[in-house]
Design an enzyme around this catalytic site. Structure first.
Site, PDB file in Angstrom:
ATOM      1  N   SER A 151       0.957  -1.235   0.143  1.00 18.62           N
ATOM      2  CA  SER A 151       0.016  -0.032   0.108  1.00 18.62           C
ATOM      3  C   SER A 151       0.821   1.239   0.041  1.00 18.62           C
ATOM      4  CB  SER A 151      -0.983  -0.236   1.134  1.00 18.62           C
ATOM      5  OG  SER A 151      -1.350   1.334   1.459  1.00 18.62           O
ATOM      6  N   TYR A 164      -2.839  -1.578  10.385  1.00 16.82           N
ATOM      7  CA  TYR A 164      -2.911  -1.767   8.982  1.00 16.82           C
ATOM      8  C   TYR A 164      -1.451  -1.045   8.323  1.00 16.82           C
ATOM      9  CZ  TYR A 164      -4.225  -1.270   4.060  1.00 16.82           C
ATOM     10  OH  TYR A 164      -4.225  -1.226   2.581  1.00 16.82           O
ATOM     11  N   LYS A 168       1.466  -2.797   6.601  1.00 14.32           N
ATOM     12  CA  LYS A 168       2.047  -2.556   5.308  1.00 14.32           C
ATOM     13  C   LYS A 168       3.636  -2.068   5.569  1.00 14.32           C
ATOM     14  CE  LYS A 168      -1.800  -3.537   3.171  1.00 14.32           C
ATOM     15  NZ  LYS A 168      -1.781  -4.779   2.466  1.00 14.32           N
TER      16      LYS A 168
HETATM   17  P1  NAD Z   1     -10.974  -6.584  -1.046  1.00 14.14           P
HETATM   18  O1  NAD Z   1     -11.666  -6.071   0.638  1.00 14.14           O
HETATM   19  O2  NAD Z   1     -11.772  -6.441  -2.159  1.00 14.14           O
HETATM   20  O3  NAD Z   1     -10.111  -7.226  -1.012  1.00 14.14           O
HETATM   21  C1  NAD Z   1      -9.430  -8.198   0.232  1.00 14.14           C
HETATM   22  C2  NAD Z   1      -9.614  -9.480  -0.051  1.00 14.14           C
HETATM   23  O4  NAD Z   1      -9.007 -10.223   1.049  1.00 14.14           O
HETATM   24  C3  NAD Z   1     -11.157  -9.777  -0.164  1.00 14.14           C
HETATM   25  O5  NAD Z   1     -11.505 -10.988  -1.034  1.00 14.14           O
HETATM   26  C4  NAD Z   1     -11.261 -10.861   1.498  1.00 14.14           C
HETATM   27  O6  NAD Z   1     -12.178 -11.633   1.436  1.00 14.14           O
HETATM   28  C5  NAD Z   1      -9.865 -11.255   1.463  1.00 14.14           C
HETATM   29  N1  NAD Z   1      -9.577 -11.384   3.004  1.00 14.14           N
HETATM   30  C6  NAD Z   1      -9.620 -10.718   4.000  1.00 14.14           C
HETATM   31  N2  NAD Z   1      -9.299 -11.444   4.970  1.00 14.14           N
HETATM   32  C7  NAD Z   1      -8.821 -12.708   4.524  1.00 14.14           C
HETATM   33  C8  NAD Z   1      -8.498 -13.773   5.228  1.00 14.14           C
HETATM   34  N3  NAD Z   1      -8.260 -13.842   6.564  1.00 14.14           N
HETATM   35  N4  NAD Z   1      -8.203 -14.792   4.587  1.00 14.14           N
HETATM   36  C9  NAD Z   1      -8.413 -14.800   3.204  1.00 14.14           C
HETATM   37  N5  NAD Z   1      -8.591 -13.796   2.355  1.00 14.14           N
HETATM   38  C10 NAD Z   1      -8.936 -12.652   3.119  1.00 14.14           C
HETATM   39  O7  NAD Z   1     -10.158  -5.026  -1.025  1.00 14.14           O
HETATM   40  P2  NAD Z   1      -8.747  -4.672  -1.801  1.00 14.14           P
HETATM   41  O8  NAD Z   1      -8.734  -3.052  -2.080  1.00 14.14           O
HETATM   42  O9  NAD Z   1      -8.848  -5.532  -3.341  1.00 14.14           O
HETATM   43  O10 NAD Z   1      -7.706  -5.307  -1.269  1.00 14.14           O
HETATM   44  C11 NAD Z   1      -6.746  -6.269  -1.542  1.00 14.14           C
HETATM   45  C12 NAD Z   1      -5.325  -5.912  -1.209  1.00 14.14           C
HETATM   46  O11 NAD Z   1      -4.926  -4.514  -1.557  1.00 14.14           O
HETATM   47  C13 NAD Z   1      -5.320  -5.630   0.457  1.00 14.14           C
HETATM   48  O12 NAD Z   1      -4.097  -6.247   0.859  1.00 14.14           O
HETATM   49  C14 NAD Z   1      -5.404  -4.136   0.592  1.00 14.14           C
HETATM   50  O13 NAD Z   1      -4.531  -3.698   1.749  1.00 14.14           O
HETATM   51  C15 NAD Z   1      -4.525  -3.728  -0.516  1.00 14.14           C
HETATM   52  N6  NAD Z   1      -4.662  -2.129  -0.811  1.00 14.14           N
HETATM   53  C16 NAD Z   1      -5.870  -1.906  -1.428  1.00 14.14           C
HETATM   54  C17 NAD Z   1      -6.127  -0.689  -1.699  1.00 14.14           C
HETATM   55  C18 NAD Z   1      -7.450   0.110  -2.137  1.00 14.14           C
HETATM   56  O14 NAD Z   1      -7.391   1.345  -2.120  1.00 14.14           O
HETATM   57  N7  NAD Z   1      -8.354  -0.484  -2.318  1.00 14.14           N
HETATM   58  C19 NAD Z   1      -4.945   0.361  -1.525  1.00 14.14           C
HETATM   59  C20 NAD Z   1      -3.774  -0.189  -0.986  1.00 14.14           C
HETATM   60  C21 NAD Z   1      -3.582  -1.516  -0.625  1.00 14.14           C
END
Ligand code: NAD
Length: 270
Positions: A151, A164, A168
């Site tokens: 992130s 969080y 990260k």
């Molecule tokens: P999202 O909520 O759609 O995806 C997160 C996924 O992780 C979901 O499918 C959820 O079911 C899964 N998950 C959560 N806990 C879990 C567990 N204990 N075991 C297995 N799976 C689990 O949101 P996203 O934005 O697609 O997030 C994916 C990654 O991207 C994350 O690591 C998040 O920190 C990172 N991220 C997202 C953003 C953003 O703005 N969307 C920015 C920076 C980083």
């Protein structure tokens, strides 16, 4: 010819968001996909259907996929997930460490169970998946690739999201330390650092025009990113196009890491 034909890719947290987009992107490039999910089998099946369609559309008739349930916060379930993946495909070439969670709390009121759960999934879970993948890569010829989903909060503090932010920040060192430790054994470890991306994790603002405008006003490129724009970066780092890159985080954030407050001079000439 897709860059991942004949390769086997495990994507954690692939039932929604960036994980789903990655599963589809790797499928479009010919990979066999292990789709990890935790809770929603319905959403995992949607990813699986999209992966199947991508294989069909691109003509990869031999390509395969599985869905595999595992809570990345639990070591025993991670071990089972790797076993299921290897049982299905015989070998793993690419791990995408994507699963992640966050919720907010003033840091002076943050319950230790919340801290443990968030870091347990985002960082400890990622480390355990790295450990299992690397042990497998070392057990046979050909090396392997890991791409972590970090992130912008790898380097930008996130008050009230302490667990969080720490998870990260830790991912940066996880990526660098493993990248260095295994660089001489044909194993590359990198990370993608997304900014604000249109996924369910941001449900609080993506469908609210006012809140979205507030978020986007902070982004130098003036808009949130799309999951597909993240998936293409994951695919690059996992591919042989990035064959000389290891231990790096590639920020895909519309300029969020460029100190946007400094776009207009406020400290020197006024
Ligand atoms: P999202 O909520 O759609 O995806 C997160 C996924 O992780 C979901 O499918 C959820 O079911 C899964 N998950 C959560 N806990 C879990 C567990 N204990 N075991 C297995 N799976 C689990 O949101 P996203 O934005 O697609 O997030 C994916 C990654 O991207 C994350 O690591 C998040 O920190 C990172 N991220 C997202 C953003 C953003 O703005 N969307 C920015 C920076 C980083």
């Amino acid at each position: 010819m897709g860059r991942f034909v004949g390769r086997n890719v495990l994507v954690t947290g692939a039932s929604t968001g960036i994980g789903r987009a990655c599963a589809i992107r790797f499928a479009e490039e010919g990979a066999n996909i292990a789709i990890n999910y935790n809770r929603s089998e319905v959403e995992a099946k949607k990813t699986a259907a999209a992966v199947h369609k991508a294989h069909e559309l691109q003509g990869y008739t031999d390509a395969d996929y599985i869905t595999v349930r595992a809570d990345i916060g639990h070591e025993d379930q991670i071990l089972n997930m790797f076993q299921s993946t290897l049982n299905a495909f015989g070998r793993l070439d690419v791990l995408i460490n994507n699963a992640g969670i966050l919720w907010s709390s003033p840091s002076h009121e943050l319950p230790s169970e919340d801290f443990d759960r968030i870091t347990g999934v985002n960082l400890r879970g990622a480390y355990l998946c790295c450990r299992e993948a690397i042990a497998h890569f070392l057990s046979r010829e050909g090396g392997g690739v890991i791409v972590n989903n970090s992130s912008v909060h790898e380097i930008i503090p996130k008050p009230t999201y302490l667990s969080y932010s720490i998870s990260k920040g830790g991912m940066e060192n996880l990526t660098k330390s493993l990248g260095l430790e295994y660089a001489d054994r044909n194993i590359r470890v990198n990370a993608v650092g997304p900014g604000a991306i249109e996924t369910p994790i941001n449900a609080a603002w993506i469908d609210d025009a006012g809140k979205r405008a507030g978020v986007e006003s902070h982004i130098p490129m003036g808009r949130a990113g799309l999951p597909e724009e993240m998936a293409s970066v994951f695919a690059f780092l996992a591919s042989d196009d990035a064959s000389y890159i290891t231990g790096q985080t590639l920020f895909a954030c519309g300029g969020l890491t460029l100190y946007p407050e400094f776009r207009n001079d406020w400290s020197t000439g006024n």
